[in-house]
Design a protein around this motif. Structure first.
Motif, PDB file in Angstrom:
ATOM      1  N   LEU A 142      42.785  38.614  58.816  1.00  0.00           N
ATOM      2  CA  LEU A 142      43.815  37.557  58.197  1.00  0.00           C
ATOM      3  C   LEU A 142      43.248  37.119  56.761  1.00  0.00           C
ATOM      4  N   GLN A 143      41.929  37.001  56.721  1.00  0.00           N
ATOM      5  CA  GLN A 143      41.488  36.348  55.505  1.00  0.00           C
ATOM      6  C   GLN A 143      41.617  37.363  54.418  1.00  0.00           C
ATOM      7  N   TYR A 144      41.164  38.712  54.774  1.00  0.00           N
ATOM      8  CA  TYR A 144      41.550  39.650  53.557  1.00  0.00           C
ATOM      9  C   TYR A 144      42.946  39.817  53.136  1.00  0.00           C
ATOM     10  N   ALA A 145      43.934  39.869  54.343  1.00  0.00           N
ATOM     11  CA  ALA A 145      45.132  40.068  54.142  1.00  0.00           C
ATOM     12  C   ALA A 145      45.706  38.823  53.141  1.00  0.00           C
ATOM     13  N   THR A 146      45.087  37.797  53.368  1.00  0.00           N
ATOM     14  CA  THR A 146      45.524  36.380  52.484  1.00  0.00           C
ATOM     15  C   THR A 146      45.154  36.896  51.038  1.00  0.00           C
ATOM     16  N   MET A 147      43.944  37.103  50.919  1.00  0.00           N
ATOM     17  CA  MET A 147      43.422  37.475  49.521  1.00  0.00           C
ATOM     18  C   MET A 147      44.390  38.446  48.856  1.00  0.00           C
ATOM     19  N   ALA A 148      44.636  39.713  49.695  1.00  0.00           N
ATOM     20  CA  ALA A 148      45.530  40.617  49.146  1.00  0.00           C
ATOM     21  C   ALA A 148      46.856  40.082  48.632  1.00  0.00           C
ATOM     22  N   GLY A 149      47.356  39.100  49.456  1.00  0.00           N
ATOM     23  CA  GLY A 149      48.862  38.434  49.075  1.00  0.00           C
ATOM     24  C   GLY A 149      48.497  37.533  48.022  1.00  0.00           C
ATOM     25  N   ILE A 150      47.689  36.937  47.643  1.00  0.00           N
ATOM     26  CA  ILE A 150      47.307  36.143  46.451  1.00  0.00           C
ATOM     27  C   ILE A 150      47.130  36.965  45.232  1.00  0.00           C
ATOM     28  N   LEU A 151      46.289  37.966  45.497  1.00  0.00           N
ATOM     29  CA  LEU A 151      46.237  39.016  44.454  1.00  0.00           C
ATOM     30  C   LEU A 151      47.760  39.650  43.948  1.00  0.00           C
ATOM     31  N   SER A 152      48.272  40.182  44.921  1.00  0.00           N
ATOM     32  CA  SER A 152      49.344  40.643  44.448  1.00  0.00           C
ATOM     33  C   SER A 152      50.775  39.453  43.845  1.00  0.00           C
ATOM     34  N   ILE A 153      50.588  38.287  44.188  1.00  0.00           N
ATOM     35  CA  ILE A 153      51.409  37.096  43.453  1.00  0.00           C
ATOM     36  C   ILE A 153      50.720  37.124  42.046  1.00  0.00           C
ATOM     37  N   GLY A 154      49.400  37.116  41.832  1.00  0.00           N
ATOM     38  CA  GLY A 154      49.031  36.889  40.421  1.00  0.00           C
ATOM     39  C   GLY A 154      49.232  38.112  39.775  1.00  0.00           C
ATOM     40  N   SER A 155      49.402  39.140  40.278  1.00  0.00           N
ATOM     41  CA  SER A 155      49.628  40.393  39.404  1.00  0.00           C
ATOM     42  C   SER A 155      50.964  40.380  38.888  1.00  0.00           C
ATOM     43  N   ASP A 199      47.498  45.071  36.092  1.00  0.00           N
ATOM     44  CA  ASP A 199      47.144  46.289  36.582  1.00  0.00           C
ATOM     45  C   ASP A 199      45.809  46.184  37.474  1.00  0.00           C
ATOM     46  N   ALA A 200      45.083  45.346  37.091  1.00  0.00           N
ATOM     47  CA  ALA A 200      43.744  45.242  37.769  1.00  0.00           C
ATOM     48  C   ALA A 200      43.988  44.439  39.334  1.00  0.00           C
ATOM     49  N   GLY A 201      45.055  43.566  39.311  1.00  0.00           N
ATOM     50  CA  GLY A 201      45.321  42.823  40.247  1.00  0.00           C
ATOM     51  C   GLY A 201      46.158  43.653  41.152  1.00  0.00           C
ATOM     52  N   MET A 202      46.771  44.586  40.588  1.00  0.00           N
ATOM     53  CA  MET A 202      47.670  45.168  41.704  1.00  0.00           C
ATOM     54  C   MET A 202      46.527  46.443  42.300  1.00  0.00           C
ATOM     55  N   VAL A 203      45.725  47.090  41.867  1.00  0.00           N
ATOM     56  CA  VAL A 203      44.727  47.761  42.158  1.00  0.00           C
ATOM     57  C   VAL A 203      43.935  47.061  43.549  1.00  0.00           C
ATOM     58  N   LEU A 204      43.531  45.639  42.952  1.00  0.00           N
ATOM     59  CA  LEU A 204      42.648  44.877  43.988  1.00  0.00           C
ATOM     60  C   LEU A 204      43.378  44.664  45.266  1.00  0.00           C
ATOM     61  N   ALA A 205      44.779  44.323  44.865  1.00  0.00           N
ATOM     62  CA  ALA A 205      45.635  43.818  45.950  1.00  0.00           C
ATOM     63  C   ALA A 205      45.496  44.952  47.042  1.00  0.00           C
ATOM     64  N   ALA A 206      46.019  46.290  46.739  1.00  0.00           N
ATOM     65  CA  ALA A 206      45.868  47.392  47.715  1.00  0.00           C
ATOM     66  C   ALA A 206      44.559  47.503  48.241  1.00  0.00           C
ATOM     67  N   GLY A 207      43.487  47.581  47.393  1.00  0.00           N
ATOM     68  CA  GLY A 207      42.117  47.769  48.153  1.00  0.00           C
ATOM     69  C   GLY A 207      41.668  46.816  48.782  1.00  0.00           C
ATOM     70  N   THR A 208      42.074  45.464  48.730  1.00  0.00           N
ATOM     71  CA  THR A 208      41.532  44.311  49.414  1.00  0.00           C
ATOM     72  C   THR A 208      42.421  44.468  51.055  1.00  0.00           C
TER      73      THR A 208
END
Length: 307
Positions: A36-49, A69-78
């Motif tokens: 849940l914590q990392y899925a939350t991080m991925a969601g926040i990163l996708s919004i920021g991207s 672009d960096a945020g998009m990669v980070l979201a998928a990786g997270t």
């Protein structure tokens, strides 16, 4: 207009499904809480991207495109890290690799043309999204149906990204096919749909976890101090009592349905021995010799020696 509506829907959906629902479930078992914590991080990163792409769309800022672009990669990786259920050390290493890839992607975007950077980003997302799809399909922490849904969504996005990269390298973006794959509107729609599926995955996972926790009887695992008499003789009865008390405090903090048993605790935590071992080391400073005193045995509710 359609892009704006889609972005708003994505932001609201992620905020409600991932952040609004996931964060209050911090008392769930450790592996699921980590998901849940990392899925939350991925969601926040996708919004920021997404916000960065909107900024680039309206003022052409190259820095915004690089960060997006960096945020998009980070979201998928997270999200990949979220579903993989890695150990703490491997999770940190994986995040380091994902961060390095994201930074490299941002540098490429900032230092090359948009056409070239789009090909590079598509290739990177093919690999990262494909890894997420494989991790989701094999995930030990995400329930079966949500895991398959996530694996399908990320797999399809990996295929789309691969097609984008191939078109960019072979025919370029000038022709009719290239124009379709370069289209911001089409790319945004596919990305939004993928992110919303990720949010739906979290909702379905929470529902499955709730049904599982409410089932009865529930399989419990007993974690206790092995050979308590020898421990008392070696360390003293006060130290034995202190070890047992700390073990119970840790278990109750992670599992509100935990039951005290003789010289230990019964819990429904998955991988209870390793989970509590990590918790004792991190929260109470137990050394390896003390952690080695823990033993595990199975039990069922109502059939546990609570002396």
């Amino acid at each position: 207009m359609l892009l704006t509506i889609g972005l708003a829907a994505m932001c609201i959906g992620v905020a409600v499904s991932v952040v609004g629902i996931a964060l209050p479930r911090a008392s769930a078992p450790v592996p699921f809480t980590t998901f849940l914590q990392y899925a939350t991080m991925a969601g926040i990163l996708s919004i920021g991207s997404t916000v960065m792409y909107v900024v680039h769309r309206y003022d052409g800022a190259r820095l915004a495109l690089s960060v997006g672009d960096a945020g998009m990669v980070l979201a998928a990786g997270t999200m990949t890290v979220a579903v993989a259920a890695l150990s703490t050390r491997r999770r940190r290493a994986a995040l380091g690799v994902v961060t390095a890839i994201a930074i490299t992607t941002a540098i490429v975007t900032a230092s090359t043309s948009e056409d070239t950077s789009l090909v590079i980003k598509a290739a990177v997302l093919t690999v990262v999204s494909g890894a997420c799809a494989l991790a989701a399909a094999r995930s030990p922490v995400v329930p079966h149906t949500p895991a398959r849904l996530l694996a399908t969504a990320m797999g399809l996005y990996a295929v789309y990204s691969a097609a984008r990269a191939v078109v960019g390298v072979t025919t370029g973006w000038a022709g009719p096919v290239g124009a379709v794959f370069r289209s911001l509107e089409i790319g945004a729609a596919i990305a939004i749909a993928t992110v919303l599926v990720c949010g739906l995955t979290v909702i379905l996972s929470l529902g499955s976890a709730t049904r599982l926790s409410d089932s009865d009887p529930q399989e419990l695992t007993v974690i206790a101090i092995s050979d308590a008499r020898l421990v008392a003789a070696a360390y003293g009865p006060d130290r034995l009592r202190s070890l047992v008390d700390e073990l119970r405090v840790a278990a109750h903090a992670l599992d509100d349905r935990a039951v005290d048993v003789r010289h230990g605790v019964a819990t429904a935590l998955p991988s209870a021995l390793s989970t509590l071992g990590d918790q004792m080391q991190n929260a109470f400073g137990w050394n390896p010799e003390e952690i080695a005193l823990l033993s595990e045995r199975g039990g069922r509710r109502g059939r546990i020696d609570q002396r």
